[in-house]
Write an enzyme that holds these catalytic residues in place. Structure first.
Site: not given
Ligand code: GAR
Length: 209
Positions: A65, A90, A107, A109, A145
């Site tokens: 990481r 992610m 971020n 969520h 988160d």
């Molecule tokens: C979004 O819904 C975001 O909130 C989520 O991934 C999606 C990305 O969509 N993020 C998470 O779950 C982070 N824990 P996008 O690529 O269309 O912005």
């Protein structure tokens, strides 16, 4: 001019919403200096390049990481980034990464945190049977988160919903919420006391343990 760095792993609709808000003047005096994905061949990178933005792929698969994070942070600093926006990124950031940008990593969520952290938050909320869900924009700290909340938007769960229709309505609110949160942070008109961020006129960031 404030320089934003976007980190993403996929579709990139939150990135597009941020870019559109900058182009439309809803986020004044800002630009996106670099878009970085930890995965190759994702739509977000193609979209960034089509918009004429610098877009990099720094693959994370199979790498320790912090080693990966050092390369990402190097690229962000090289592009003069002052605010890092995770937009569907992610991958958990190492504590070292978080320390490189104190209160300068956001971020989004797709749930009302602290409910339903982690993966597939919309599906988790739907399966649990909540009547209200939504989205959260928060500062990133060393836990998943978890950092101080900047903006939340609520979305009702309707009788006819399934996890897809609910996710779509949450996503609409995500796009609005992220612009609001970036404006608050860039303007510096807030204070953070403990976990509570209070948006207002004060130009002070006071973090307490
Ligand atoms: C979004 O819904 C975001 O909130 C989520 O991934 C999606 C990305 O969509 N993020 C998470 O779950 C982070 N824990 P996008 O690529 O269309 O912005």
């Amino acid at each position: 001019m404030k320089s934003l760095g976007i980190l993403l792993s996929g579709r990139g609709s939150n990135f597009v919403a941020i870019a559109d808000s900058i182009d439309a003047g809803r986020i004044p005096d800002a630009r996106i200096s670099v878009v970085i994905s930890n995965k190759a061949d994702v739509p977000g990178i193609a979209t960034a390049r089509a918009r004429g933005l610098t877009a990099l792929v720094i693959p994370s698969k199979g790498r320790p990481r912090e080693e990966h994070d050092r390369e990402v942070v190097g690229a962000l600093k090289q592009h003069g980034v002052g605010l890092v926006c995770l937009a569907g990124y992610m991958r958990l950031l190492s504590p070292w990464f978080v320390q490189q940008f104190p209160h300068r990593i956001l971020n989004i969520h797709p749930s009302l945190l602290p409910a339903f952290p982690g993966l597939e938050a919309q599906e988790q909320a739907f399966a649990y049977g909540v009547k209200v869900s939504g989205c959260t924009v928060h500062f990133v700290d060393e836990e998943l988160d978890h950092g101080a909340i900047i903006v939340q938007k609520t979305v009702p769960v309707l009788n006819g919903d399934d996890e897809h229709t609910l996710s779509a309505r949450i996503l609409e609110q995500e796009h609005i919420a992220y612009t609001e949160a970036i404006k608050i942070v860039l303007a510096g008109r807030f204070e953070v006391v403990g976990r509570r961020l209070v948006a207002g006129q004060k130009a002070e960031v006071r973090m307490q343990e």
